[in-house]
Design an enzyme around this catalytic site. Structure first.
Site, PDB file in Angstrom:
ATOM      1  N   TYR A  81       0.831  -1.206   0.000  1.00  0.00           N
ATOM      2  CA  TYR A  81       0.000   0.000   0.000  1.00  0.00           C
ATOM      3  C   TYR A  81       0.866   1.257   0.000  1.00  0.00           C
ATOM      4  O   TYR A  81       0.629   2.195  -0.767  1.00  0.00           O
ATOM      5  CB  TYR A  81      -0.911  -0.047   1.225  1.00  0.00           C
ATOM      6  CG  TYR A  81      -1.817   1.136   1.437  1.00  0.00           C
ATOM      7  CD1 TYR A  81      -3.016   1.261   0.740  1.00  0.00           C
ATOM      8  CD2 TYR A  81      -1.501   2.099   2.382  1.00  0.00           C
ATOM      9  CE1 TYR A  81      -3.864   2.340   0.977  1.00  0.00           C
ATOM     10  CE2 TYR A  81      -2.339   3.170   2.627  1.00  0.00           C
ATOM     11  CZ  TYR A  81      -3.521   3.286   1.923  1.00  0.00           C
ATOM     12  OH  TYR A  81      -4.357   4.359   2.163  1.00  0.00           O
ATOM     13  N   LYS A  91       1.084   4.147  -2.858  1.00  0.00           N
ATOM     14  CA  LYS A  91       0.714   5.531  -2.552  1.00  0.00           C
ATOM     15  C   LYS A  91       1.867   6.493  -2.820  1.00  0.00           C
ATOM     16  O   LYS A  91       1.651   7.632  -3.246  1.00  0.00           O
ATOM     17  CB  LYS A  91       0.250   5.627  -1.092  1.00  0.00           C
ATOM     18  CG  LYS A  91      -1.096   4.957  -0.827  1.00  0.00           C
ATOM     19  CD  LYS A  91      -2.183   5.471  -1.752  1.00  0.00           C
ATOM     20  CE  LYS A  91      -3.560   5.017  -1.331  1.00  0.00           C
ATOM     21  NZ  LYS A  91      -4.609   5.439  -2.303  1.00  0.00           N
TER      22      LYS A  91
END
Length: 303
Positions: free
Chosen positions: A164, A168
């Site tokens: 993640y 990002k």
């Protein structure tokens, strides 16, 4: 109905629930025609269903707005293209895209599998690229448009979400690249790092002292989509909104540098680097220490 986005056409991915839904509803309430995209999956990306996008379209229509649903998976080039094509076929143009869609598959780095890495990066990072790619080609011809990617404070790093965090961080670099490459065509690109109560934030193992609602995030996104933001040439920026707080992140730059005569050797670097160039401490290490202390005391740590 408001008029902040009057006559604009906006596509929102991940718009079936949470922040994406709030953005779609807010854009429609301010006069935009909205393409509501959601693959309808669970937090981990499983069990897709098209009903969630249709439900938001019905909400918008009931409030007097205009919207269409697209249930495609935007982690594919064809899926990202269909989101933009839906705007063009239904409304004849595309003025803004907001890429909110994302999933989580948490695991410590040393235990993470390819099946836990690939879908997260594909949904967040590639899913932003596919929509940006399709939309930017149209916006370049229009010589106007706005691209908005969704990042997270976790781009600083994460203990158990390396997939993640990497995605990002990639979105931030993608947004900055889009801002640089499309500036001369009148297209802006920005990123939002929200802190809001959603399905994903419900599983955060700490007490978030600064947190808001999806509607707070939607207000910022609506502004960034508007002509008011374009008038101030806001592009290439990363903003956080957390309830009453709004903040801008710094741009990457060299912190300090040093030079040597001749060539560097490992020995010269060992003598020179620690005391002269030094390091830039990671704020997240201090956060980890606070969390460890709180856990030792049997309390839920703050963040």
């Amino acid at each position: 109905m408001g008029s902040f986005l009057a006559d604009k056409v906006v596509a929102v991915t991940g718009a079936g629930r949470g922040i994406g839904r709030a953005v779609a509803l807010a854009a429609a309430a301010e006069g935009a025609k909205v393409v509501v995209n959601d693959h309808g999956v669970a937090v981990d990306g499983a069990a897709p269903a098209s009903e969630v996008a249709e439900a938001v379209v019905k909400e918008i229509a009931a409030a007097g707005g205009d919207a269409v649903a697209v249930a495609d998976d935007i982690s594919t080039m064809a899926g990202g293209r269909r989101v933009v094509d839906a705007a063009l076929s239904s409304y004849g143009r595309i003025d803004g895209v907001v890429c909110v869609a994302g999933i989580l598959r948490e695991r410590m780095l040393f235990n993470m599998t390819e099946e836990e890495w690939d879908p997260v990066v594909a949904t967040h990072l590639k899913g932003t690229f596919t929509v940006f790619r399709a939309a930017s080609a149209v916006m370049r011809g229009q010589r106007s448009g706005t691209l908005i990617g969704f990042t997270s404070g976790n781009h600083q790093g994460s203990v158990s979400q390396a997939n993640y965090s990497a995605a990002k961080g990639g979105i931030i670099s993608l947004v900055r690249s889009a801002a640089l490459g499309l500036h001369k065509y009148g297209v802006t690109a920005n990123a939002v790092a929200p802190v809001a109560r959603t399905r994903m934030s419900a599983n955060v193992p700490m007490e978030l002292t600064e947190i808001g609602e999806p509607e707070d995030v939607a207000a910022l996104v609506t502004y960034l989509l508007s002509d008011r933001a374009r008038e101030h040439r806001i592009t290439g920026q990363v903003y956080t909104i957390a309830g009453p707080k709004i903040a801008v992140w710094s741009q990457p730059r060299e912190l300090r540098a040093a030079y040597t005569e001749g060539s560097w050797t490992p020995e010269r670097i060992a003598d020179f680097l620690p005391g002269t160039v030094g390091t830039d401490p990671m704020p997240m290490f201090e956060r980890l220490e606070e969390m460890a202390r709180a856990a030792a005391e049997g309390a839920r740590p703050n963040a």
